[in-house]
Design a protein around this motif. Structure first.
Motif, PDB file in Angstrom:
ATOM      1  N   SER A   1       0.838  -1.194   0.000  1.00  0.00           N
ATOM      2  CA  SER A   1       0.000   0.000   0.000  1.00  0.00           C
ATOM      3  C   SER A   1       0.873   1.245   0.000  1.00  0.00           C
ATOM      4  CB  SER A   1      -0.919   0.000   1.228  1.00  0.00           C
ATOM      5  OG  SER A   1      -0.150  -0.009   2.408  1.00  0.00           O
ATOM      6  N   PRO A   2       0.443   2.311  -0.668  1.00  0.00           N
ATOM      7  CA  PRO A   2       1.233   3.541  -0.712  1.00  0.00           C
ATOM      8  C   PRO A   2       1.421   4.138   0.679  1.00  0.00           C
ATOM      9  CG  PRO A   2      -0.510   3.560  -2.363  1.00  0.00           C
ATOM     10  CD  PRO A   2      -0.789   2.405  -1.465  1.00  0.00           C
TER      11      PRO A   2
ATOM     12  N   ARG B   1       2.321   7.797   1.969  1.00  0.00           N
ATOM     13  CA  ARG B   1       2.606   9.195   1.640  1.00  0.00           C
ATOM     14  C   ARG B   1       2.850   9.979   2.923  1.00  0.00           C
ATOM     15  NH1 ARG B   1      -2.083   8.169  -1.388  1.00  0.00           N
ATOM     16  NH2 ARG B   1      -1.610   7.583  -3.545  1.00  0.00           N
TER      17      ARG B   1
ATOM     18  N   SER C   1       5.283   6.913  -2.526  1.00  0.00           N
ATOM     19  CA  SER C   1       4.668   7.166  -3.826  1.00  0.00           C
ATOM     20  C   SER C   1       3.956   8.507  -3.843  1.00  0.00           C
ATOM     21  CB  SER C   1       3.681   6.046  -4.188  1.00  0.00           C
ATOM     22  OG  SER C   1       2.557   6.090  -3.334  1.00  0.00           O
TER      23      SER C   1
ATOM     24  N   TYR D   1       0.493  10.109  -6.117  1.00  0.00           N
ATOM     25  CA  TYR D   1      -0.549   9.821  -7.109  1.00  0.00           C
ATOM     26  C   TYR D   1      -0.573  10.939  -8.142  1.00  0.00           C
ATOM     27  CZ  TYR D   1      -5.025   8.167  -8.947  1.00  0.00           C
ATOM     28  OH  TYR D   1      -6.020   7.676  -9.758  1.00  0.00           O
ATOM     29  N   HIS D   2      -0.324  10.561  -9.412  1.00  0.00           N
ATOM     30  CA  HIS D   2      -0.243  11.564 -10.474  1.00  0.00           C
ATOM     31  C   HIS D   2      -0.830  10.995 -11.758  1.00  0.00           C
ATOM     32  CE1 HIS D   2       1.282  14.747 -13.034  1.00  0.00           C
ATOM     33  NE2 HIS D   2       1.928  13.869 -13.772  1.00  0.00           N
ATOM     34  N   ASN D   3      -1.801  11.703 -12.307  1.00  0.00           N
ATOM     35  CA  ASN D   3      -2.433  11.299 -13.577  1.00  0.00           C
ATOM     36  C   ASN D   3      -2.915   9.849 -13.563  1.00  0.00           C
ATOM     37  OD1 ASN D   3      -2.242  13.778 -14.780  1.00  0.00           O
ATOM     38  ND2 ASN D   3      -0.511  13.257 -16.103  1.00  0.00           N
ATOM     39  N   GLY D   4      -3.504   9.463 -12.442  1.00  0.00           N
ATOM     40  CA  GLY D   4      -4.080   8.135 -12.347  1.00  0.00           C
ATOM     41  C   GLY D   4      -3.099   7.024 -12.057  1.00  0.00           C
ATOM     42  N   ILE D   5      -1.841   7.371 -11.751  1.00  0.00           N
ATOM     43  CA  ILE D   5      -0.807   6.363 -11.508  1.00  0.00           C
ATOM     44  C   ILE D   5      -0.127   6.645 -10.173  1.00  0.00           C
ATOM     45  CG2 ILE D   5       1.356   5.362 -12.354  1.00  0.00           C
ATOM     46  CD1 ILE D   5       0.553   6.219 -15.152  1.00  0.00           C
ATOM     47  N   GLU D   6       0.107   5.582  -9.407  1.00  0.00           N
ATOM     48  CA  GLU D   6       0.929   5.702  -8.210  1.00  0.00           C
ATOM     49  C   GLU D   6       2.387   5.714  -8.661  1.00  0.00           C
ATOM     50  OE1 GLU D   6       0.359   6.237  -5.168  1.00  0.00           O
ATOM     51  OE2 GLU D   6      -1.802   5.928  -4.969  1.00  0.00           O
ATOM     52  N   ARG D   7       2.994   6.877  -8.682  1.00  0.00           N
ATOM     53  CA  ARG D   7       4.353   7.018  -9.156  1.00  0.00           C
ATOM     54  C   ARG D   7       5.362   6.739  -8.036  1.00  0.00           C
ATOM     55  NH1 ARG D   7       5.100   6.371 -14.458  1.00  0.00           N
ATOM     56  NH2 ARG D   7       3.841   7.791 -15.729  1.00  0.00           N
ATOM     57  N   ARG D   8       6.465   6.057  -8.418  1.00  0.00           N
ATOM     58  CA  ARG D   8       7.554   5.776  -7.494  1.00  0.00           C
ATOM     59  C   ARG D   8       8.875   6.170  -8.126  1.00  0.00           C
ATOM     60  NH1 ARG D   8       6.849  -0.538  -6.566  1.00  0.00           N
ATOM     61  NH2 ARG D   8       9.051  -0.299  -7.105  1.00  0.00           N
TER      62      ARG D   8
END
Length: 493
Positions: free
Chosen positions: A47-48, A50, A470, A472-479
Motif C-alpha cells: 500500500s502507498p 505518503r 509514492s 498519485y499523479h495522472n491516475g498512476i501511483e508514481r515511485r
C-alpha cells in the motif's frame, strides 16, 4: 460438563481427527502453491505510504517509515561517464591482452561507431589500504580512502546517451518529466534545516551537466521539494538587500509582514494554499540571511582550506574545492540531500567533463586532479566532523566506457552494460566490492545491479520503503523506482 470446546470435542473421535488433519494439510499445500506463484498477500503490491505534510511547514522534518541508518545524503555525480576501467575496476586480463581484438566480437559497433582493439588502463593500478583494493593512480587521494568505500562493480544503465542516462541516474527514468531522487527524499523526510532548502544541487564551476535542471527538478511533486541550485562562486541570486535599505529596516519590515501574514492566516483557517505560500516566502526571507552565511568560506581555518585545495593555482580545481567545502557546510547545517556535480557540458565533448572519446589520457589528466583532492578532502572532513557515520555518500556517473578504443581514436566509447559506482558512510560495508564485470570490464556478469536497485538501497538506508513511497499523479501511483528495484542487501552493514 466438559471443559473442552466444541472443536476440541470433535477431535476426540478418530474419524473427525483424520478429517481435520487432511483439511489442514490441504490448506498448507494451497498456501505453498500460492507462495510459489507469488499470490500471497505478502507478495502483492504494498500500500502507498505518503508523508503527512503540514502546509504551513512543508519542509519540517518527518519520521522515516522505519529505523534509518542515514540521516542525510551526499551524491557526487561525475557527469560525462567516467571510465571504470581507468579508475576503480581492475582487469588483469585487459592488461594482458592490450592491443588484441575483444574475443568473440567481430567489428564491434557502439555509440559512436566501430571499435578497435582492447586497450589497457591508462594509469597503473595499485593495492590500497589494509584491504588491498586495486585503484588506479588517476585518483591517488580517493584511492587512499578505498577502505572506506563499498564498490558496486556491476552497475548497468538503460541508455547509452548522456542526457537520458543522467535522467535515469537522477530520477529513475530516461525520459524528462520525473522528480529527482533528492526531491523524493525531501518530500518524504523534510529537513532539519529550517532556514535552508532541504535539497541543494551544486553545479560544477564550469557549468551544468547535460540534463541540466532535470537532475534536481520536482516534476509533478510539489515545487517546494525541488533542488535549489547554487555553488560557492554563484550563490543564490537576488538575496542581497538594496544598499539604500538598512539592515534594521529590513528586519523590521520582515517582522511586520510576518505578523500581517499570521493574522491573515487566522482569518482563513484550513486554507492550505495560503499557508504554503506564506511558508515559501518565509523560507525565502530566512535564506537571505542563512545562504549568505553558509556560502562564506572565509571563516574556515587555513588548514581546512589547504586540505580541500581552495588556493590551488588551477582555478577550476579551486572552484570545485570551494563547492566541496560548501557541501560539508550544508550537510552539517541539516540539509537533507546535497547533489554535488563534477563536470559540465557547455565546453564541449570531453573538454569540461569525463566524456573521453577522442583523447582519454589527455582529458582525464585534466579532470582527475580537479575531482581527486577536493572530493577526498570532503570525505575526510565529514569523518573528522562526526558526520560520516550518519551521512550516506554516493559516487555515481551515468554509465561506463568500453574496454576498447574507438577505431581511429584514443578514447573509449559509451558502455551502459557494466560500470562502477561506490558508496561510503552510513549503513554500508567498508572495503567491500559487490558484483563484477567480465574479464575485460565490458558487461556485468556477477550480481548485475540496476539504477533502480541503487535508488532502492539509498531510500532503504534513509528508512524508506521504495515500494511504498509514492505520489498519485495522472491516475498512476508514481515511485522513484517505477515498478522495479531491489535493495542491495549484501552491501548493508
Amino acid at each position: 460438563m466438559s471443559s473442552l470446546s466444541r472443536m476440541g470435542q470433535r477431535i476426540l473421535t478418530r474419524r473427525d481427527f483424520m478429517f481435520d488433519a487432511a483439511t489442514g494439510i490441504g490448506g498448507l499445500a494451497l498456501a505453498a502453491l500460492l507462495a510459489h506463484e507469488g499470490r500471497l498477500a505478502a507478495d502483492q503490491p504494498k500500500s502507498p505510504a505518503r508523508p503527512e505534510i503540514r502546509p504551513e511547514a512543508p519542509l519540517a522534518p518527518r519520521s522515516s517509515q522505519y529505523t534509518a541508518k542515514a540521516s542525510r545524503v551526499l551524491m557526487i555525480f561525475c557527469s560525462g561517464a567516467v571510465s571504470h576501467l581507468d579508475t576503480f575496476d581492475y582487469k588483469p586480463e585487459l592488461v594482458k591482452r592490450d592491443g588484441q581484438p575483444l574475443p568473440g566480437v567481430d567489428k564491434l559497433v557502439t555509440f559512436q561507431g566501430e571499435n578497435g582493439n582492447l586497450v589497457a588502463p591508462q594509469w597503473e593500478f595499485k593495492p590500497r589500504g589494509e584491504s588491498g583494493k586495486m585503484v588506479s593512480d588517476l585518483l591517488p587521494n580517493l584511492a587512499e580512502l578505498a577502505d572506506e568505500m563499498c564498490f558496486i562493480h556491476s552497475m548497468t544503465a538503460k541508455s547509452n546517451t548522456h542526457g537520458p542516462a543522467e535522467n535515469q541516474m537522477s530520477t529513475g527514468f530516461t525520459l524528462d518529466g520525473f522528480p529527482s531522487i533528492g526531491t523524493w527524499v525531501s518530500y518524504a523526510l523534510g529537513s532539519e534545516a529550517s532556514d535552508l532548502p532541504a535539497f541543494v544541487a551544486i553545479p560544477d564551476p564550469r557549468g551544468v551537466p547535460q540534463a541540466a535542471s532535470n537532475n534536481w527538478n520536482s516534476a509533478f511533486l510539489p515545487a517546494v521539494f525541488q533542488g535549489t541550485p547554487f555553488n560557492a562562486d554563484k550563490p543564490i541570486a537576488n538575496l542581497s538587500r538594496p544598499p539604500e535599505v538598512s539592515e534594521s529596516a529590513d528586519l523590521a519590515t520582515r517582522d511586520f509582514l510576518k505578523r500581517l501574514n499570521e493574522r491573515h492566516l487566522q482569518k482563513h483557517p484550513g486554507d492550505t494554499d495560503l499557508a504554503a505560500r506564506i511558508a515559501s516566502y518565509e523560507l525565502a526571507a530566512k535564506l537571505q540571511l542563512r545562504a549568505v552565511e553558509v556560502s562564506d568560506l572565509s571563516g574556515e581555518s587555513l588548514e581546512t582550506q589547504t586540505l580541500y585545495g581552495l588556493h590551488d593555482t588551477n582555478k577550476t580545481k579551486a572552484g570545485f574545492a570551494r563547492n566541496c567545502l560548501l557541501a560539508r557546510r550544508l550537510l552539517e547545517r541539516g540539509v537533507r540531500f546535497v547533489q554535488l556535480f563534477n563536470g559540465a557540458y557547455a565546453m564541449g565533448e570531453g573538454v569540461g567533463n569525463w566524456d573521453g572519446h577522442k583523447a582519454l589520457k589527455t582529458q582525464y589528466s585534466v579532470h582527475g586532479p580537479i575531482l581527486d583532492q577536493p572530493a577526498a578532502a570532503l570525505l575526510r572532513d565529514l569523518k573528522r566532523n562526526g558526520l560520516f557515520d550518519d551521512t550516506l555518500v554516493v559516487w555515481v556517473t551515468e554509465f561506463g566506457r568500453m574496454p576498447t578504443f574507438q577505431k581511429g581514436a584514443s578514447g573509449r566509447d559509451h558502455n551502459p552494460k557494466g560500470f562502477t559506482c561506490w558508496m561510503a558512510g552510513a549503513g554500508v560495508k567498508r572495503a567491500f566490492s559487490y558484483g563484477a564485470t567480465d574479464d575485460f570490464g565490458h558487461i556485468a556478469v556477477d550480481r548485475m545491479a540496476t539504477i533502480y536497485d541503487l535508488h532502492a538501497t539509498i531510500l532503504h538506508l534513509l528508512g524508506l520503503d521504495h515500494e511504498r513511497l509514492s505520489f498519485y499523479h495522472n491516475g498512476i501511483e508514481r515511485r522513484l523506482t517505477d515498478v522495479h528495484g531491489h535493495v542491495l542487501t549484501d552491501v548493508l552493514s
